[in-house]
Design an enzyme around this catalytic site. Structure first.
Site, PDB file in Angstrom:
ATOM      1  N   ASN A  47       0.842  -1.198   0.000  1.00 11.67           N
ATOM      2  CA  ASN A  47       0.000   0.000   0.000  1.00 11.67           C
ATOM      3  C   ASN A  47       0.876   1.246   0.000  1.00 11.67           C
ATOM      4  OD1 ASN A  47       0.670  -0.809   2.659  1.00 11.67           O
ATOM      5  ND2 ASN A  47      -1.074   0.237   3.563  1.00 11.67           N
ATOM      6  N   GLU A  49       0.357   5.217   0.582  1.00  5.31           N
ATOM      7  CA  GLU A  49      -0.583   6.259   1.026  1.00  5.31           C
ATOM      8  C   GLU A  49      -0.131   7.639   0.566  1.00  5.31           C
ATOM      9  OE1 GLU A  49      -1.084   5.575   5.248  1.00  5.31           O
ATOM     10  OE2 GLU A  49      -2.235   3.734   4.855  1.00  5.31           O
ATOM     11  N   GLU A  60      -2.990  -4.667  -3.114  1.00  9.35           N
ATOM     12  CA  GLU A  60      -3.467  -5.564  -4.179  1.00  9.35           C
ATOM     13  C   GLU A  60      -3.499  -4.838  -5.520  1.00  9.35           C
ATOM     14  OE1 GLU A  60      -4.791  -4.915  -1.250  1.00  9.35           O
ATOM     15  OE2 GLU A  60      -6.127  -6.500  -0.552  1.00  9.35           O
ATOM     16  N   CYS A  91     -10.125  -5.270   0.408  1.00 13.40           N
ATOM     17  CA  CYS A  91     -11.247  -4.331   0.501  1.00 13.40           C
ATOM     18  C   CYS A  91     -12.128  -4.440  -0.746  1.00 13.40           C
ATOM     19  CB  CYS A  91     -10.734  -2.903   0.674  1.00 13.40           C
ATOM     20  SG  CYS A  91     -10.149  -2.145  -0.856  1.00 13.40           S
ATOM     21  N   CYS A  94     -10.656  -3.221  -4.099  1.00 12.23           N
ATOM     22  CA  CYS A  94      -9.671  -4.167  -4.660  1.00 12.23           C
ATOM     23  C   CYS A  94     -10.361  -5.399  -5.234  1.00 12.23           C
ATOM     24  CB  CYS A  94      -8.641  -4.561  -3.607  1.00 12.23           C
ATOM     25  SG  CYS A  94      -7.492  -3.218  -3.259  1.00 12.23           S
TER      26      CYS A  94
HETATM   27  N1  THU Z   1      -5.279  -1.620   2.483  1.00  5.54           N
HETATM   28  C1  THU Z   1      -4.721  -2.420   1.528  1.00  5.54           C
HETATM   29  O1  THU Z   1      -3.589  -2.196   1.081  1.00  5.54           O
HETATM   30  N2  THU Z   1      -5.463  -3.449   1.060  1.00  5.54           N
HETATM   31  C2  THU Z   1      -6.721  -3.761   1.479  1.00  5.54           C
HETATM   32  O2  THU Z   1      -7.362  -4.628   0.916  1.00  5.54           O
HETATM   33  C3  THU Z   1      -7.286  -3.064   2.637  1.00  5.54           C
HETATM   34  C4  THU Z   1      -6.600  -1.814   3.040  1.00  5.54           C
HETATM   35  C5  THU Z   1      -4.509  -0.455   2.965  1.00  5.54           C
HETATM   36  C6  THU Z   1      -5.109   0.872   2.588  1.00  5.54           C
HETATM   37  C7  THU Z   1      -4.509   1.769   3.636  1.00  5.54           C
HETATM   38  O3  THU Z   1      -3.224   2.178   3.204  1.00  5.54           O
HETATM   39  C8  THU Z   1      -4.358   0.874   4.853  1.00  5.54           C
HETATM   40  O4  THU Z   1      -4.453  -0.456   4.370  1.00  5.54           O
HETATM   41  C9  THU Z   1      -5.434   1.091   5.918  1.00  5.54           C
HETATM   42  O5  THU Z   1      -6.698   1.033   5.376  1.00  5.54           O
END
Ligand code: THU
Length: 134
Positions: A47, A49, A60, A91, A94
């Site tokens: 991830n 941000e 993902e 999520c 994704c």
């Molecule tokens: N996140 C993911 O990378 N994948 C997911 O399927 C759920 C959430 C990340 C997004 C954000 O950077 C952090 O987790 C908290 O939500």
């Protein structure tokens, strides 16, 4: 451990490694992904941000974007490792994003029991909206 399970475990280990590159200063919730293609290549993602929070991208989708931008669109499995929650599943955004390339994809997570959990994307996103829906 069967050969299939060994492959899932290896993919999970790769996802955990990928999570080490997570850029998540706002959530402090590192996530890694490892996407296994049909031809045996593995694309990793984490991830990433952003100070403008909604611009952040999940692990993902990072992995899928890397694969597709390298010309690869056929996938077998994706392992997802949330370092702070072994039972963290992809999520909704994704799930939708991945479904574009097929809902037979196997989604692998560690699971809270420590036993590897596998579900098809079709189970995680029933009646998905895909290319055939248009
Ligand atoms: N996140 C993911 O990378 N994948 C997911 O399927 C759920 C959430 C990340 C997004 C954000 O950077 C952090 O987790 C908290 O939500």
């Amino acid at each position: 451990m069967s050969n299939g399970q060994a492959i899932y475990q290896k993919l999970l280990d790769t996802a955990k490694q990928a999570a080490e590159n997570s850029y998540s200063p706002y959530s402090r919730f590192p996530v890694g992904a490892a996407l296994l293609s049909e031809d045996g290549r593995v694309f990793t993602g984490c991830n990433v941000e952003n100070a403008s929070y909604s611009a952040g991208v999940c692990a993902e989708r990072t992995a899928v974007l890397k694969a597709v931008s390298e010309g690869c669109r056929r996938f077998k499995a994706i392992a997802v490792a949330c370092l702070k929650n072994a039972d963290g599943w992809p999520c909704g955004i994704c799930r939708q994003f991945m479904s574009e390339f097929g809902v037979d994809l196997e989604v692998v997570v560690e699971g809270s029991s420590g036993k590897v959990q596998v579900m098809k994307l079709s189970e995680l996103l029933p009646r998905h909206f895909g290319p055939d829906s248009l």
